[in-house]
Design an enzyme around this catalytic site. Structure first.
Site, mmCIF file in Angstrom:
data_model
loop_
_atom_site.group_PDB
_atom_site.id
_atom_site.type_symbol
_atom_site.label_atom_id
_atom_site.label_comp_id
_atom_site.label_asym_id
_atom_site.label_seq_id
_atom_site.Cartn_x
_atom_site.Cartn_y
_atom_site.Cartn_z
ATOM 1 N N ASP A 36 -6.336 -12.129 0.275
ATOM 2 C CA ASP A 36 -7.335 -11.580 1.182
ATOM 3 C C ASP A 36 -8.449 -12.607 1.373
ATOM 4 O OD1 ASP A 36 -9.623 -10.023 2.229
ATOM 5 O OD2 ASP A 36 -8.392 -8.273 1.749
ATOM 6 N N ASN A 92 -5.399 1.998 2.441
ATOM 7 C CA ASN A 92 -6.437 2.667 3.222
ATOM 8 C C ASN A 92 -5.789 3.112 4.523
ATOM 9 O OD1 ASN A 92 -8.478 2.034 1.328
ATOM 10 N ND2 ASN A 92 -8.724 0.022 2.242
ATOM 11 N N GLY A 98 -11.721 3.066 5.479
ATOM 12 C CA GLY A 98 -11.966 1.635 5.362
ATOM 13 C C GLY A 98 -10.887 0.753 5.954
ATOM 14 N N GLN A 99 -9.884 1.329 6.618
ATOM 15 C CA GLN A 99 -8.854 0.494 7.230
ATOM 16 C C GLN A 99 -9.441 -0.194 8.452
ATOM 17 O OE1 GLN A 99 -5.261 2.498 8.567
ATOM 18 N NE2 GLN A 99 -4.153 0.571 8.773
ATOM 19 N N HIS A 105 -0.852 -2.034 5.126
ATOM 20 C CA HIS A 105 -0.974 -3.063 4.101
ATOM 21 C C HIS A 105 -1.412 -2.438 2.790
ATOM 22 C CE1 HIS A 105 -4.848 -2.897 6.243
ATOM 23 N NE2 HIS A 105 -5.442 -3.329 5.131
ATOM 24 N N LEU A 106 -0.878 -3.000 1.732
ATOM 25 C CA LEU A 106 -1.165 -2.562 0.375
ATOM 26 C C LEU A 106 -2.070 -3.609 -0.268
ATOM 27 C CD1 LEU A 106 -0.611 -0.729 -2.092
ATOM 28 C CD2 LEU A 106 1.472 -2.068 -2.492
ATOM 29 N N HIS A 107 -3.197 -3.150 -0.810
ATOM 30 C CA HIS A 107 -4.113 -4.045 -1.518
ATOM 31 C C HIS A 107 -3.714 -4.094 -2.991
ATOM 32 C CE1 HIS A 107 -7.381 -4.111 1.598
ATOM 33 N NE2 HIS A 107 -6.775 -2.996 1.948
#
Length: 119
Positions: A36, A92, A98-99, A105-107
């Site tokens: 990120d 998210n 918060g997206q 996507h996976l944090h």
């Protein structure tokens, strides 16, 4: 249903296609993981499906195997980063959560103690 076409204006579709540079840390036929650019932990990696879906629920509905592969890729990166069994995975969904990029996507967050609730 076949996999959806990449979205011409999607940042993550452009990263997956190699049109925008990113620090790729893991890639398979179905998922790509990259660091990120605005990390929220010492290690903050985003794991995305190569297929364009707006959120995790769409991936789970249309490509449930890919959902499993997202989590498996996160585990592989966590292993490479030597997190052991201490890391956080977050999806998210929607702007209220918060997206900001509407490509599922996976944090993966780790590298320091993570408190709960996160905020």
């Amino acid at each position: 249903m076949s996999a959806p076409e990449p979205s011409a204006d999607c940042l993550f579709c452009k990263i997956v296609a190699g049109e925008i540079p990113a620090e790729i840390v893991h890639a398979t036929e179905t998922v790509v993981a990259f660091r990120d650019v605005n990390p929220q932990a010492p290690t903050h990696v985003l794991i995305v499906p190569r297929s364009h879906y707006a959120n995790a629920a769409e991936v789970a509905h249309w490509e449930p195997t890919t959902m499993s592969e997202l989590v498996g890729a996160a585990a592989a990166v966590a292993d490479k980063e030597a997190f052991g069994d201490s890391y956080r995975l977050v999806f998210n969904t929607g702007p209220g959560a918060g997206q900001t990029v509407f490509h599922a996507h996976l944090h993966l967050l780790g590298g320091r103690p993570l408190t709960w609730p996160p905020g």
